[in-house]
Motif scaffolding. Structure first.
Motif, PDB file in Angstrom:
ATOM      1  N   MET B   1     -25.239 -41.230 -17.193  1.00 44.68           N
ATOM      2  CA  MET B   1     -24.477 -42.181 -18.003  1.00 44.68           C
ATOM      3  C   MET B   1     -25.398 -42.759 -19.070  1.00 44.68           C
ATOM      4  SD  MET B   1     -21.730 -45.045 -16.995  1.00 44.68           S
ATOM      5  CE  MET B   1     -22.574 -46.122 -15.855  1.00 44.68           C
ATOM      6  N   LYS B   2     -24.820 -42.922 -20.274  1.00 45.05           N
ATOM      7  CA  LYS B   2     -25.613 -43.479 -21.371  1.00 45.05           C
ATOM      8  C   LYS B   2     -25.742 -44.993 -21.221  1.00 45.05           C
ATOM      9  CE  LYS B   2     -23.845 -39.941 -24.492  1.00 45.05           C
ATOM     10  NZ  LYS B   2     -22.826 -39.677 -25.487  1.00 45.05           N
ATOM     11  N   GLY B   4     -24.884 -47.290 -23.300  1.00 49.68           N
ATOM     12  CA  GLY B   4     -23.624 -47.948 -23.697  1.00 49.68           C
ATOM     13  C   GLY B   4     -22.614 -47.972 -22.560  1.00 49.68           C
ATOM     14  N   GLY B   5     -22.590 -46.901 -21.778  1.00 46.93           N
ATOM     15  CA  GLY B   5     -21.670 -46.822 -20.635  1.00 46.93           C
ATOM     16  C   GLY B   5     -22.013 -47.866 -19.585  1.00 46.93           C
ATOM     17  N   TRP B   6     -23.334 -47.954 -19.268  1.00 44.36           N
ATOM     18  CA  TRP B   6     -23.760 -48.961 -18.282  1.00 44.36           C
ATOM     19  C   TRP B   6     -23.395 -50.366 -18.777  1.00 44.36           C
ATOM     20  CZ3 TRP B   6     -24.726 -47.752 -13.548  1.00 44.36           C
ATOM     21  CH2 TRP B   6     -25.295 -46.521 -13.214  1.00 44.36           C
ATOM     22  N   PHE B   8     -21.030 -51.325 -20.899  1.00 43.64           N
ATOM     23  CA  PHE B   8     -19.579 -51.562 -20.822  1.00 43.64           C
ATOM     24  C   PHE B   8     -19.127 -51.766 -19.381  1.00 43.64           C
ATOM     25  CE2 PHE B   8     -18.700 -50.421 -25.206  1.00 43.64           C
ATOM     26  CZ  PHE B   8     -17.609 -51.234 -25.457  1.00 43.64           C
ATOM     27  N   MET B   9     -19.653 -50.950 -18.490  1.00 41.24           N
ATOM     28  CA  MET B   9     -19.229 -51.056 -17.094  1.00 41.24           C
ATOM     29  C   MET B   9     -19.640 -52.403 -16.507  1.00 41.24           C
ATOM     30  SD  MET B   9     -19.997 -48.535 -13.873  1.00 41.24           S
ATOM     31  CE  MET B   9     -21.370 -49.396 -13.156  1.00 41.24           C
ATOM     32  N   SER B  12     -17.681 -55.335 -18.109  1.00 39.19           N
ATOM     33  CA  SER B  12     -16.286 -55.348 -17.634  1.00 39.19           C
ATOM     34  C   SER B  12     -16.210 -55.848 -16.193  1.00 39.19           C
ATOM     35  CB  SER B  12     -15.682 -53.944 -17.701  1.00 39.19           C
ATOM     36  OG  SER B  12     -15.691 -53.481 -19.013  1.00 39.19           O
ATOM     37  N   TRP B  13     -17.074 -55.298 -15.357  1.00 43.11           N
ATOM     38  CA  TRP B  13     -17.098 -55.738 -13.953  1.00 43.11           C
ATOM     39  C   TRP B  13     -17.417 -57.230 -13.872  1.00 43.11           C
ATOM     40  CZ3 TRP B  13     -19.594 -51.974  -9.875  1.00 43.11           C
ATOM     41  CH2 TRP B  13     -18.927 -50.737  -9.921  1.00 43.11           C
ATOM     42  N   ILE B  15     -16.973 -59.670 -16.094  1.00 41.55           N
ATOM     43  CA  ILE B  15     -15.856 -60.524 -16.535  1.00 41.55           C
ATOM     44  C   ILE B  15     -14.800 -60.607 -15.437  1.00 41.55           C
ATOM     45  CG2 ILE B  15     -13.911 -60.676 -18.161  1.00 41.55           C
ATOM     46  CD1 ILE B  15     -15.745 -59.388 -20.280  1.00 41.55           C
ATOM     47  N   ILE B  16     -14.420 -59.449 -14.914  1.00 45.58           N
ATOM     48  CA  ILE B  16     -13.309 -59.412 -13.947  1.00 45.58           C
ATOM     49  C   ILE B  16     -13.700 -60.070 -12.622  1.00 45.58           C
ATOM     50  CG2 ILE B  16     -11.928 -57.844 -12.528  1.00 45.58           C
ATOM     51  CD1 ILE B  16     -11.861 -56.011 -15.037  1.00 45.58           C
ATOM     52  N   ILE B  17     -14.873 -59.724 -12.111  1.00 45.02           N
ATOM     53  CA  ILE B  17     -15.286 -60.316 -10.826  1.00 45.02           C
ATOM     54  C   ILE B  17     -15.495 -61.823 -10.991  1.00 45.02           C
ATOM     55  CG2 ILE B  17     -17.099 -60.358  -9.053  1.00 45.02           C
ATOM     56  CD1 ILE B  17     -17.438 -57.321  -9.528  1.00 45.02           C
ATOM     57  N   LEU B  19     -14.066 -63.892 -13.131  1.00 48.24           N
ATOM     58  CA  LEU B  19     -12.771 -64.566 -13.249  1.00 48.24           C
ATOM     59  C   LEU B  19     -12.058 -64.616 -11.897  1.00 48.24           C
ATOM     60  CD1 LEU B  19     -11.143 -65.834 -15.528  1.00 48.24           C
ATOM     61  CD2 LEU B  19     -10.070 -63.627 -15.958  1.00 48.24           C
TER      62      LEU B  19
END
Lengths: 516, 53
Positions: B1-2, B4-6, B8-9, B12-13, B15-17, B19
């Motif tokens: 994984m690049k 940028g992928g790490w 974003f992941m 995203s995780w 923010i969601i966790i 919240l």
């Protein structure tokens, strides 16, 4: 006589989250994200969540609790209460009963496959299938599509037995009511679902590089397939539409089920924080757990070429690719069972919510007892399930899915968003939303709920109508041999909608006569 | 994984966790009582019917 109530705030949140968490969280989201820009997809996804998903969640919770205060648990009564001057708005509310009944009729059948496959995983029934093709043959045999020559199943008997068990489980839970049935079930089912999903995620993330001959096929690269951002995707309208669609379908908004659940709240019960909590619980299941299972595992075992073939085929991913992959792991039978059992539990928490609007309608508007309402609901939906089972290969399920989900959801959500922000009025809406609230919603949402969400929905409605729906409505996507089956299904669905509308008419006529 | 992928992941995780944990803590610690005590099997009009808007 008092109405049913939720026993606890956590109970109603888990029930709504359970309604939202379904097969789509684990099978649809990862495929859609990977096919629409990977990590970059999360930008339109989060924007859609803030502008579409969250406002719709709050709208449904609020109007549900509001309508419940007038003794209505379903959309016809609730819409009529919000706009009494309009004689016809209650008939638009029929969509909020029609959609869930139609979806329940086919969803319980798909759900029963998961129960069947849980059993097959433990018993080793599909253990001999070691390729995509042989696993597909197994699935087709189970669905009754394989013909007499299928090596695994002679007919639909096995599938029908698992369907009967699944159907009885669903109707039984609903028959125990809100508190003793749905709330009690969701209170153990949702935590169990999170635990099972977490166990599977840990197993998948610790796979490393399962095939030493292909070092590029690693779990890290599998996560990269899903998360590496493709910035050019943000310039494509299709990607934004896919993100909006995913948010829309994943949160269970627009079905009419959340407003039925919320109608059993008290006037002073919070809806703002509860709606947000249910939405984030669903997002965590989808993005964190769902995104870490299927795609990384499939990439590690099939490689980049293999995964591109299956990423967007939801049923193939769940019933063909995943059991094949899980078989290759140590303790494959146990993990196969956990995978299908996880999806089965997710399915049941969704399908019991789909049963509620029709049952609540009969209880509220015809004064039937819950048991009587459940018996009638069970008989009607059992009959509706039969064409799905016996004519599965003839496009019946797809036709029901099109009218129940694709069309019903968007139309219903658009109506309720306009009704809430414009007819009910933003002042009333804002006051109602904050009554008993544990959090203060940012003021910008007054503007979003009134203008952005309805416009967003109208745009989706128009684009999907011209882009996708017209071909389906005109049967251009149906093969000539399936057209008679699809047309009969369509007429049947029309008959069901007319029947429900007549029921609403009778209820209001009787009420008018009583009131003189 | 690049890289940028790490990024974003993990964002995203996060923010969601974040919240989700915030919401659950607020939900479990808020002082509101349970929704109701008076479950009844039979349907009927609500005890607290409010005036129309």
């Amino acid at each position: 006589m008092a109405r049913q109530r939720w026993n606890s705030k956590l109970g109603v949140i888990l029930a709504v989250a359970g309604s939202a968490v379904g097969l789509g969280n684990f099978l649809r989201f990862p495929g859609v994200a990977a096919g629409n820009g990977g990590g970059a997809f999360m930008i339109p996804y989060f924007i859609s969540f803030l502008l579409l998903g969250l406002p719709l969640m709050w709208i449904e919770w609020t109007i549900g609790r509001f309508g419940g205060g007038f003794g209505h648990s379903t959309a016809p009564g609730i819409f009529h209460t919000m706009w009494q001057k309009n004689r016809f708005i209650k008939y638009f509310g029929v969509i909020g009963i029609f959609g869930p009944v139609v979806i329940f009729a086919y969803y319980t059948y798909v759900e029963s496959w998961l129960l069947g496959y849980s059993f097959f995983a433990l018993s080793g029934h599909y253990a001999g299938c070691d390729s995509q093709q042989s696993m597909k043959t197994f699935l087709e045999g189970y669905q009754g599509l394989g013909g007499p020559g299928n090596p695994h199943f002679a007919g639909l008997t096995t599938a029908y037995v698992f369907f009967l068990i699944t159907f009885v489980i669903n109707v039984s839970i609903v028959s125990f009511g809100i508190r003793r049935g749905i709330e009690r079930f969701c209170k153990w089912a949702l935590p169990l679902l999170f635990i099972v999903a977490a166990v599977l995620v840990v197993r998948v993330l610790t796979l490393g590089t399962p095939d030493a001959a292909h070092p590029e096929r690693s779990i890290a690269n599998g996560l990269g397939f899903l998360w590496n951002p493709d910035w050019s995707a943000l310039l494509r309208g299709r990607v934004w539409l896919a993100a909006a669609g995913q948010i829309f379908f994943t949160l269970s908004c627009g079905f009419g089920v959340i407003l039925t659940y919320a109608s059993y709240l008290r006037r002073q019960d919070d809806v703002a924080l509860s709606g947000l909590t249910a939405a984030t619980a669903n997002e965590m299941t989808e993005v964190v757990l769902g995104g870490s299972l299927v795609i990384p595992a499939a990439f590690a075992f099939l490689g980049p070429a293999g995964i591109e073939e299956v990423a967007l085929k939801v049923f193939d991913l769940g019933f063909v690719t995943m059991p094949l992959i899980l078989q290759k792991m140590a303790f494959g039978q146990a993990f196969g069972f956990l995978w299908f059992f996880l999806l089965f539990v997710a399915g049941v928490t969704s399908s019991i919510s789909l049963a509620m609007p029709a049952v609540a309608f009969m209880e509220d508007e015809f004064n039937l007892t819950r048991r009587e309402a459940c018996v009638i609901f069970g008989i009607v939906t059992f009959v509706l399930c039969q064409p799905v089972i016996f004519f599965y290969g003839n496009g019946v399920l797809d036709e029901m899915d099109f009218w129940g989900v694709s069309v019903g959801l968007v139309v219903f959500a658009t109506i309720e968003a306009i009704l809430f922000g414009w007819i009910f009025g933003m002042e009333n809406a804002w006051t109602e939303l904050h009554t008993g609230s544990d959090i203060r919603i940012p003021g910008i949402y007054r503007f979003i709920i009134k203008f952005i969400t309805p416009l967003f929905l109208i745009a989706i409605l128009v684009i999907w109508f011209f882009q996708d729906w017209t071909d389906v409505i005109l049967l251009k996507t149906t093969t000539p041999e399936n057209r008679p089956f699809v047309m009969i299904t369509r007429l049947g669905l029309l008959g069901l909608f007319v029947f429900l509308s007549v029921m609403v008419w009778i209820v209001w006529r009787r009420r008018a006569q009583r009131e003189g | 994984m690049k890289l940028g992928g790490w990024i974003f992941m993990l964002i995203s995780w996060g923010i969601i966790i974040g919240l989700f944990v915030y919401c659950m803590v607020r939900t479990l610690t808020s002082g509101n009582p349970p929704s109701g005590e008076d479950e009844e099997d039979q349907p009927g009009p609500r005890p607290e019917i409010r005036k129309d808007v």
